[in-house]
Structure formats: structure tokens, C-alpha cells
Design a protein around this motif. Sequence first.
Motif, PDB file in Angstrom:
ATOM      1  N   PRO A   8       0.834  -1.201   0.000  1.00  0.00           N
ATOM      2  CA  PRO A   8       0.000   0.000   0.000  1.00  0.00           C
ATOM      3  C   PRO A   8       0.868   1.250   0.000  1.00  0.00           C
ATOM      4  CG  PRO A   8       0.032  -0.985   2.179  1.00  0.00           C
ATOM      5  CD  PRO A   8       0.759  -1.945   1.265  1.00  0.00           C
ATOM      6  N   VAL A   9       0.367   2.298  -0.629  1.00  0.00           N
ATOM      7  CA  VAL A   9       1.065   3.577  -0.695  1.00  0.00           C
ATOM      8  C   VAL A   9       0.147   4.647  -0.125  1.00  0.00           C
ATOM      9  CG1 VAL A   9       2.033   5.352  -2.225  1.00  0.00           C
ATOM     10  CG2 VAL A   9       2.457   2.919  -2.694  1.00  0.00           C
ATOM     11  N   ALA A  10       0.696   5.477   0.746  1.00  0.00           N
ATOM     12  CA  ALA A  10      -0.025   6.641   1.266  1.00  0.00           C
ATOM     13  C   ALA A  10       0.682   7.886   0.758  1.00  0.00           C
ATOM     14  CB  ALA A  10      -0.058   6.626   2.784  1.00  0.00           C
ATOM     15  N   SER A  11       0.011   8.650  -0.113  1.00  0.00           N
ATOM     16  CA  SER A  11       0.581   9.857  -0.708  1.00  0.00           C
ATOM     17  C   SER A  11       0.109  11.072   0.080  1.00  0.00           C
ATOM     18  CB  SER A  11       0.145   9.969  -2.176  1.00  0.00           C
ATOM     19  OG  SER A  11       0.694  11.106  -2.798  1.00  0.00           O
ATOM     20  N   VAL A  12       1.045  11.933   0.456  1.00  0.00           N
ATOM     21  CA  VAL A  12       0.776  13.028   1.384  1.00  0.00           C
ATOM     22  C   VAL A  12       0.648  14.350   0.632  1.00  0.00           C
ATOM     23  CG1 VAL A  12       1.597  14.248   3.440  1.00  0.00           C
ATOM     24  CG2 VAL A  12       2.075  11.800   3.160  1.00  0.00           C
ATOM     25  N   ASP A  13      -0.449  15.043   0.824  1.00  0.00           N
ATOM     26  CA  ASP A  13      -0.682  16.352   0.192  1.00  0.00           C
ATOM     27  C   ASP A  13      -0.285  17.451   1.177  1.00  0.00           C
ATOM     28  OD1 ASP A  13      -1.321  17.577  -2.153  1.00  0.00           O
ATOM     29  OD2 ASP A  13      -3.489  17.430  -1.925  1.00  0.00           O
ATOM     30  N   TYR A  14       1.014  17.568   1.403  1.00  0.00           N
ATOM     31  CA  TYR A  14       1.546  18.522   2.378  1.00  0.00           C
ATOM     32  C   TYR A  14       1.347  19.970   1.894  1.00  0.00           C
ATOM     33  CZ  TYR A  14       5.448  18.284  -0.938  1.00  0.00           C
ATOM     34  OH  TYR A  14       6.209  18.292  -2.093  1.00  0.00           O
ATOM     35  N   ARG A  15       1.439  20.906   2.825  1.00  0.00           N
ATOM     36  CA  ARG A  15       1.251  22.323   2.500  1.00  0.00           C
ATOM     37  C   ARG A  15       2.409  22.840   1.635  1.00  0.00           C
ATOM     38  NH1 ARG A  15       0.772  24.647   8.376  1.00  0.00           N
ATOM     39  NH2 ARG A  15       2.057  22.784   8.722  1.00  0.00           N
ATOM     40  N   LEU A  16       2.066  23.773   0.767  1.00  0.00           N
ATOM     41  CA  LEU A  16       3.030  24.295  -0.200  1.00  0.00           C
ATOM     42  C   LEU A  16       3.431  25.732   0.110  1.00  0.00           C
ATOM     43  CD1 LEU A  16       1.395  22.975  -3.509  1.00  0.00           C
ATOM     44  CD2 LEU A  16       3.247  21.917  -2.199  1.00  0.00           C
ATOM     45  N   ALA A  17       4.648  26.071  -0.286  1.00  0.00           N
ATOM     46  CA  ALA A  17       5.145  27.446  -0.250  1.00  0.00           C
ATOM     47  C   ALA A  17       4.675  28.160  -1.525  1.00  0.00           C
ATOM     48  CB  ALA A  17       6.664  27.420  -0.155  1.00  0.00           C
ATOM     49  N   PRO A  18       4.667  29.491  -1.530  1.00  0.00           N
ATOM     50  CA  PRO A  18       5.134  30.411  -0.481  1.00  0.00           C
ATOM     51  C   PRO A  18       4.111  30.697   0.618  1.00  0.00           C
ATOM     52  CG  PRO A  18       4.439  31.667  -2.385  1.00  0.00           C
ATOM     53  CD  PRO A  18       4.301  30.219  -2.772  1.00  0.00           C
ATOM     54  N   GLU A  19       2.878  30.218   0.442  1.00  0.00           N
ATOM     55  CA  GLU A  19       1.883  30.440   1.486  1.00  0.00           C
ATOM     56  C   GLU A  19       2.309  29.774   2.799  1.00  0.00           C
ATOM     57  OE1 GLU A  19      -0.246  30.211  -2.507  1.00  0.00           O
ATOM     58  OE2 GLU A  19       1.355  29.141  -1.472  1.00  0.00           O
ATOM     59  N   HIS A  20       2.980  28.639   2.655  1.00  0.00           N
ATOM     60  CA  HIS A  20       3.422  27.869   3.822  1.00  0.00           C
ATOM     61  C   HIS A  20       4.887  27.473   3.636  1.00  0.00           C
ATOM     62  CE1 HIS A  20      -0.786  27.600   5.022  1.00  0.00           C
ATOM     63  NE2 HIS A  20      -1.073  27.219   3.793  1.00  0.00           N
ATOM     64  N   PRO A  21       5.801  28.389   3.912  1.00  0.00           N
ATOM     65  CA  PRO A  21       7.225  28.094   3.710  1.00  0.00           C
ATOM     66  C   PRO A  21       7.751  27.091   4.735  1.00  0.00           C
ATOM     67  CG  PRO A  21       6.967  30.223   4.778  1.00  0.00           C
ATOM     68  CD  PRO A  21       5.579  29.759   4.427  1.00  0.00           C
ATOM     69  N   PHE A  22       9.006  26.682   4.541  1.00  0.00           N
ATOM     70  CA  PHE A  22       9.670  25.786   5.490  1.00  0.00           C
ATOM     71  C   PHE A  22       9.514  26.339   6.900  1.00  0.00           C
ATOM     72  CE2 PHE A  22      13.471  24.961   8.042  1.00  0.00           C
ATOM     73  CZ  PHE A  22      13.531  23.580   7.997  1.00  0.00           C
ATOM     74  N   PRO A  23       9.181  25.485   7.873  1.00  0.00           N
ATOM     75  CA  PRO A  23       9.116  24.016   7.820  1.00  0.00           C
ATOM     76  C   PRO A  23       7.706  23.443   7.727  1.00  0.00           C
ATOM     77  CG  PRO A  23       9.258  24.695  10.095  1.00  0.00           C
ATOM     78  CD  PRO A  23       9.189  25.965   9.282  1.00  0.00           C
ATOM     79  N   ALA A  24       6.734  24.190   7.201  1.00  0.00           N
ATOM     80  CA  ALA A  24       5.343  23.731   7.228  1.00  0.00           C
ATOM     81  C   ALA A  24       5.170  22.384   6.527  1.00  0.00           C
ATOM     82  CB  ALA A  24       4.438  24.785   6.585  1.00  0.00           C
ATOM     83  N   GLY A  25       5.691  22.261   5.300  1.00  0.00           N
ATOM     84  CA  GLY A  25       5.547  21.004   4.577  1.00  0.00           C
ATOM     85  C   GLY A  25       6.205  19.849   5.300  1.00  0.00           C
ATOM     86  N   LEU A  26       7.370  20.099   5.872  1.00  0.00           N
ATOM     87  CA  LEU A  26       8.070  19.053   6.625  1.00  0.00           C
ATOM     88  C   LEU A  26       7.261  18.644   7.849  1.00  0.00           C
ATOM     89  CD1 LEU A  26      10.501  17.254   7.197  1.00  0.00           C
ATOM     90  CD2 LEU A  26      11.625  19.235   8.254  1.00  0.00           C
ATOM     91  N   ARG A  27       6.653  19.588   8.530  1.00  0.00           N
ATOM     92  CA  ARG A  27       5.828  19.267   9.701  1.00  0.00           C
ATOM     93  C   ARG A  27       4.664  18.350   9.297  1.00  0.00           C
ATOM     94  NH1 ARG A  27       5.917  22.193  14.396  1.00  0.00           N
ATOM     95  NH2 ARG A  27       3.636  22.225  14.527  1.00  0.00           N
ATOM     96  N   ASP A  28       4.076  18.610   8.128  1.00  0.00           N
ATOM     97  CA  ASP A  28       2.994  17.750   7.645  1.00  0.00           C
ATOM     98  C   ASP A  28       3.502  16.339   7.339  1.00  0.00           C
ATOM     99  OD1 ASP A  28       1.320  19.914   7.860  1.00  0.00           O
ATOM    100  OD2 ASP A  28       1.197  20.295   5.700  1.00  0.00           O
TER     101      ASP A  28
END
Length: 338
Positions: free
Chosen positions: A125-145
Motif C-alpha cells: 500500500p502507498v499513502a501519498s501526502v498532500d503537504y502544505r506548499l510554499a510560499p503560502e506555507h514556507p519551510f518548515p510547514a511542509g516538513l511538519r505535515d
Amino acid sequence: MTPSRDGDSRAASRAEEPHPDVRAFLEVYESLDTPDFSEITPEMAREQFTTMLGGGDPAVELPAVEDRSIDAPDGEVPIRLYEPSQDPDPDRPLILYFHGGGWVIGSVDTHDGSCRKLADESGYPVASVDYRLAPEHPFPAGLRDCYAALEWAEAATCDRDTAEAGGGIAADSDRIALAGDSAGGNLAAATALLARDRDGPDIAAQLLIYPVTGDATETESYEENGEGYFLTAEEMAWFEDHYLADDVQRGNVYATPRRAADLSGLPPATILTAGFDPLRDDGAAYADRLEAAGVPVTYHNYDDMIHGFFGMVQEPANFERAHEAYSDAIADLRARLE
């Protein structure tokens, strides 16, 4: 393909010319006069990227594909689950996938074909993550997701009956693999580093596909391939400027894992690079750093390919060598996970 492990000469591993599939693709791509992402807004870039890669009928049919949301410290994170089996085995591994797109573009939709193929051919099984994107959500937002998704994955793996009742994923929590391409490869590497430093969930393997790991501008491949091979140097700078707000963040090891002083204790890694990619030597250098730290590494360089080739597995861009790369990557995962 035999993994390339030829020391310093690996940094120059580019074929005399791109593969015929690549040359045909570049000819069509250049004829469209598509603007570089660096010339347009993030919103326009997302729309353009989705038009290029999203939509259409799925190339691979699976027993189940489900969109969910998971709870995370900063709010809900969308994920997409790909189930390759009608009779899920709770003892199988789980792949947690982070899509590419320079931390600014891309989604579970643009990488749907890649995740379907990975699930179908691996049987995991694969779980694909739709993490938050920059520039609205810069580092480390995507990493936190992404890290929140790892914690969720560890907690969500369960027996078959619980999974079928809608309570999780039938998989083994001790055999979670992180995977990602480009910026997603960066996030996979950073998530592994963060999990080690926080004594977080165990990760059994990492699959890093032409990852961003350090300062690519210092490399020969950046000079060789910075223009004319799909991903440009100007686009790389544009992506990074949106993701990293200041020089302090540019030095953060979770933004650029290759800068970490100590890479020991990280999960075994498979790293894939492409000969005509500005990021080729960055990925190769990370393979060397990991190996020097005692981390088992398998490195594959596809010397006649370009950045993004791993996702080019269905018409109109259906690369023979991309299918080869999936076979190599899945063989490596099986060797580490089974």
C-alpha cells in the motif's frame, strides 16, 4: 541496471546525449513555448503543472484508492491511499510517498500515476501526502505535515479486520518506507533525519528519487544541465526562494539534510539520479555522505535521463527507462523490507 558506485567519477556520469525518448519529449516541450515556472506566479505554475501531469484516465487500476484527511498539529493533512490487493496482508510494508514540485507546485493528483504504479508493482500500500506548499506555507510547514503523516502511519497500521472496518491500513508498523521525488525526496530525507533526532517512528527504508539535499549550485551537474533539460537553474532558484524565507533557514539541516554533521543511524537508502539533471551530483553526494556514515546505500544513475523522468510512465511521455527505474527501486525495497 547495475548501481553506479564509482567514487569521484560518478559526479560526471552523463551519457553523450539524452535517450531518444527524452529527446522526443524535449522537442515537443520546447515547441509548446511553455514559460519557465520562474517567469510566472506560483498559482499559474500550479495550474500549468497540473495541466501537464494531472487528469486523464488512470494508467493503473487498483482495487481501492481512497482520499482521507489525517489530524496533524497544524490542522488536517489530506492523504491518498492506494490499495494494491483485494486481500490485504497486515504483515506487508507501507510506503509513505511525498510528491515533488519544488515545495511550491505538485499534489497527490499530479503524482497519482507514480503512486499507482509503485503500489501495483510492489504489492505494498502507498499513502501519498498532500503537504502544505510554499510560499503560502514556507519551510518548515511542509516538513511538519510529512512528519505528522509518518506518526499517523505508524499508528494507523493494524490487522486486516480493523483496516477493513475503516480504522487504518493493513500493514506492518515496523516496515514503513519513506519515498519521494525531487522536493519530495528532500522531505523524505529530512523526515528520516527528524525521526532519528526525535527518537520518533522507526523507518525501515528510504527511496530518494533525484532528491534535493544540499547546495546544488556547487556541483558540476548544475553547470552542465542548468538549461535545456526540462528543469532549469532559474526554476531551482525560484523554488528555493519561495520555500526558504531567509539565509538562516537555508542553513537548517532539515531543509538541506546533506549539511547535517552526522548522518549515522539513518534508514537504508536507495537513491536514484538522472544524468541530464541539475540535481544529479547533489543526490550522488548524499549517497556518499550516507555511505561514509555507515548507512547502507544503493545508488542508481540513469545517465541518459532528465529530471522528472520517474513520473513519465504513461502517454504522452512514456519513457522506457522510467519503467526500468521502477523495477530497480522496487527490487531494492523488497531486498530491504522482506
